[in-house]
Design a protein around this motif. Structure first.
Motif, PDB file in Angstrom:
ATOM      1  N   LEU A  95      47.800  77.417  52.974  1.00  0.00           N
ATOM      2  CA  LEU A  95      47.673  75.982  53.252  1.00  0.00           C
ATOM      3  C   LEU A  95      48.074  75.101  52.065  1.00  0.00           C
ATOM      4  N   PRO A  96      47.752  75.465  50.805  1.00  0.00           N
ATOM      5  CA  PRO A  96      48.297  74.657  49.693  1.00  0.00           C
ATOM      6  C   PRO A  96      49.829  74.628  49.700  1.00  0.00           C
ATOM      7  N   ALA A  97      50.443  75.793  49.927  1.00  0.00           N
ATOM      8  CA  ALA A  97      51.914  75.838  49.978  1.00  0.00           C
ATOM      9  C   ALA A  97      52.442  74.996  51.135  1.00  0.00           C
ATOM     10  N   LEU A  98      51.756  75.045  52.271  1.00  0.00           N
ATOM     11  CA  LEU A  98      52.163  74.259  53.442  1.00  0.00           C
ATOM     12  C   LEU A  98      52.147  72.771  53.134  1.00  0.00           C
ATOM     13  N   LEU A  99      51.083  72.290  52.489  1.00  0.00           N
ATOM     14  CA  LEU A  99      50.990  70.868  52.161  1.00  0.00           C
ATOM     15  C   LEU A  99      52.053  70.456  51.155  1.00  0.00           C
ATOM     16  N   VAL A 100      52.332  71.333  50.196  1.00  0.00           N
ATOM     17  CA  VAL A 100      53.365  71.019  49.199  1.00  0.00           C
ATOM     18  C   VAL A 100      54.729  70.914  49.875  1.00  0.00           C
ATOM     19  N   LEU A 101      55.056  71.871  50.751  1.00  0.00           N
ATOM     20  CA  LEU A 101      56.357  71.859  51.421  1.00  0.00           C
ATOM     21  C   LEU A 101      56.491  70.705  52.414  1.00  0.00           C
ATOM     22  N   LEU A 102      55.363  70.218  52.924  1.00  0.00           N
ATOM     23  CA  LEU A 102      55.370  69.074  53.839  1.00  0.00           C
ATOM     24  C   LEU A 102      55.334  67.739  53.089  1.00  0.00           C
ATOM     25  N   VAL A 149      55.517  71.149  63.254  1.00  0.00           N
ATOM     26  CA  VAL A 149      56.686  70.835  64.084  1.00  0.00           C
ATOM     27  C   VAL A 149      56.866  69.331  64.238  1.00  0.00           C
ATOM     28  N   LEU A 150      55.764  68.600  64.368  1.00  0.00           N
ATOM     29  CA  LEU A 150      55.842  67.185  64.752  1.00  0.00           C
ATOM     30  C   LEU A 150      55.863  66.210  63.581  1.00  0.00           C
ATOM     31  N   TRP A 151      55.214  66.540  62.449  1.00  0.00           N
ATOM     32  CA  TRP A 151      55.042  65.551  61.390  1.00  0.00           C
ATOM     33  C   TRP A 151      55.324  66.141  60.009  1.00  0.00           C
ATOM     34  N   ASP A 152      55.322  65.237  59.024  1.00  0.00           N
ATOM     35  CA  ASP A 152      55.352  65.655  57.622  1.00  0.00           C
ATOM     36  C   ASP A 152      54.603  64.616  56.799  1.00  0.00           C
ATOM     37  N   GLY A 153      54.553  64.794  55.492  1.00  0.00           N
ATOM     38  CA  GLY A 153      53.906  63.841  54.600  1.00  0.00           C
ATOM     39  C   GLY A 153      52.420  63.679  54.851  1.00  0.00           C
ATOM     40  N   VAL A 154      51.945  62.431  54.729  1.00  0.00           N
ATOM     41  CA  VAL A 154      50.527  62.120  54.847  1.00  0.00           C
ATOM     42  C   VAL A 154      49.989  62.465  56.238  1.00  0.00           C
ATOM     43  N   GLU A 188      53.320  74.641  40.584  1.00  0.00           N
ATOM     44  CA  GLU A 188      53.648  74.084  41.901  1.00  0.00           C
ATOM     45  C   GLU A 188      55.148  73.918  42.119  1.00  0.00           C
ATOM     46  N   ASP A 189      55.947  73.904  41.053  1.00  0.00           N
ATOM     47  CA  ASP A 189      57.396  73.813  41.224  1.00  0.00           C
ATOM     48  C   ASP A 189      57.977  75.099  41.815  1.00  0.00           C
ATOM     49  N   ASN A 190      57.237  76.198  41.701  1.00  0.00           N
ATOM     50  CA  ASN A 190      57.702  77.488  42.213  1.00  0.00           C
ATOM     51  C   ASN A 190      56.900  77.943  43.426  1.00  0.00           C
ATOM     52  N   VAL A 191      56.391  76.985  44.210  1.00  0.00           N
ATOM     53  CA  VAL A 191      55.478  77.336  45.289  1.00  0.00           C
ATOM     54  C   VAL A 191      56.127  78.263  46.314  1.00  0.00           C
ATOM     55  N   GLY A 192      57.424  78.099  46.565  1.00  0.00           N
ATOM     56  CA  GLY A 192      58.112  78.969  47.521  1.00  0.00           C
ATOM     57  C   GLY A 192      58.114  80.415  47.073  1.00  0.00           C
ATOM     58  N   ASN A 193      58.265  80.643  45.766  1.00  0.00           N
ATOM     59  CA  ASN A 193      58.216  81.995  45.231  1.00  0.00           C
ATOM     60  C   ASN A 193      56.798  82.518  45.129  1.00  0.00           C
ATOM     61  N   LEU A 194      55.873  81.612  44.823  1.00  0.00           N
ATOM     62  CA  LEU A 194      54.495  82.035  44.581  1.00  0.00           C
ATOM     63  C   LEU A 194      53.753  82.432  45.850  1.00  0.00           C
ATOM     64  N   LEU A 195      53.981  81.716  46.955  1.00  0.00           N
ATOM     65  CA  LEU A 195      53.159  81.943  48.145  1.00  0.00           C
ATOM     66  C   LEU A 195      53.189  83.384  48.634  1.00  0.00           C
TER      67      LEU A 195
END
Length: 385
Positions: A28-35, A93-98, A237-244
């Protein structure tokens, strides 16, 4: 092992798998960062996940005083978790950001409420099917099996970490949803009725001995083994895609390798289990503070150590709560201590959210200090066996 124990082990394994895949510490942290959700939302993931599962349990324990069919409540809780996971998947699927972040936090709160009902009633199901001296081992087997499956899922993700993207993350959420559904199907035949012994006049009376309050104090300090986890990812957090995928694999591998050992140790002494796990969590925090987790390998290694420690904390406190009381006294110990821990988690979550932008040093220093107090505080707990 009889058929009910096999169903219980399979159900607990699948449920643990679902929890690992939809973790508030990794996925979920990675999801929020990517969104592109605000960073302050990340800090609320663990408090919402944990407190939402804990806060309602005192009220639920009152409700259960006149509802002996614990399996019915468990089933309702599992359906709520399945629905919540589907809402999270839809929000991607439907939203991003806040907006996406807010929907995910709300869905996480709903999932936690379902988890609350399942957590409280699952203890009764476990205690009905297994006896003292076996319960920690059973928890260990279930956690190990879930770890095997999660590692199998994480390995290809690690190999593809350079191209990790949102569709892969959605796949993880979908697998978690399916694991929740499989848990429900697997444990559906299990039934547990608890004779509470309460009369109508006693339904809302409260009469606890000192064990409950001591357990709450110790558990309240040990929540830092969970609260500190997102800060390991935020360090990079800059490497979240690699870290998750690495973090998912590290958490699963830690569960796989340590759960049977923790289970065996907890069947000997749940207090000692908490002490050893607390020391490991403290060492992981010290390592993060000294190195700043400045490479992927160091960050993954420290998170692996923290995950081993948290598995020990969970096994130790679960086994202690199963063994120190019997019948509905156990239900009320679990219910009221969990509600108290929910409040403590919200308080700590608010404290750290407020302190993080104000401090010139990492809040992990403060969390490490609380872990030291937690380790020492275990001497307060009466022997459970």
């Amino acid at each position: 092992m009889d058929s009910n124990k096999k169903r219980l082990v399979a159900g607990l394994s699948l449920n643990k798998l679902a929890d690992l895949l939809i973790s508030a510490k990794t996925t979920l942290p990675a999801l929020l960062v990517l969104l592109s959700a605000p960073s302050w939302m990340v800090g609320w993931l663990v408090p919402i996940r944990e407190s939402g599962a804990l806060l309602p349990q005192a009220v639920l324990s009152f409700y259960l005083r006149r509802h002996s069919a614990r399996h019915v409540v468990w089933r309702v809780g599992m359906v709520v978790q399945i629905a919540s996971a589907l809402v999270m998947l839809l929000s991607v699927v439907l939203w991003d950001g806040v907006v996406a972040g807010a929907v995910i936090l709300l869905a996480l709160g709903l999932l936690s409420l379902g988890r609350s009902a399942c957590s409280l009633t699952a203890k009764d199901i476990q205690a009905d099917i297994t006896k003292k001296g076996e319960r920690g081992h059973l928890i260990g087997i279930a956690s190990t099996l879930s770890g095997v499956v999660t590692v199998a899922i994480a390995l290809p993700l690690i190999m593809l970490s350079d191209t990790f993207n949102m569709p892969m993350l959605m796949g993880i959420l979908a697998l978690s949803t399916m694991a929740f559904f499989a848990t429900l199907m697997c444990m559906l035949p299990l039934r547990t009725h608890v004779d509470t012994g309460y009369t109508q006049a006693d339904l809302f009376s409260v009469n606890f001995d000192s064990t409950v309050y001591k357990f709450i104090v110790v558990r309240g300090l040990y929540v830092h083994s969970a609260l500190v986890a997102p800060y390991f990812m935020l360090q990079n957090e800059d490497n979240v895609g690699n870290l998750l995928p690495i973090y998912i694999g590290a958490e699963a591998l830690a569960t796989l390798l340590s759960s049977l050992i923790w289970g065996k140790l907890a069947d000997k002494s749940a207090r000692l289990t908490l002490q050893v796990a607390g020391i490991l969590a403290l060492l992981a925090c010290v390592g993060l503070l000294l190195t700043q987790g400045n490479t992927l390998s160091i960050s993954a290694g420290l998170f692996f150590m923290l995950s081993i420690a948290h598995a020990g904390v969970r096994t130790g406190r679960k086994t202690y709560s199963l063994d120190v009381k019997e019948g509905h006294e156990r239900t009320e110990l679990v219910g009221f201590s969990n509600t108290s821990i929910g409040l403590i988690l919200l308080a700590f979550g608010a404290l750290y959210a407020a302190l993080t932008p104000m401090l010139s040093f990492s809040v992990v220093y403060i969390m490490a200090g609380f872990l030291v107090v937690a380790i020492v505080s275990t001497v307060l707990l009466p022997k459970e066996k």
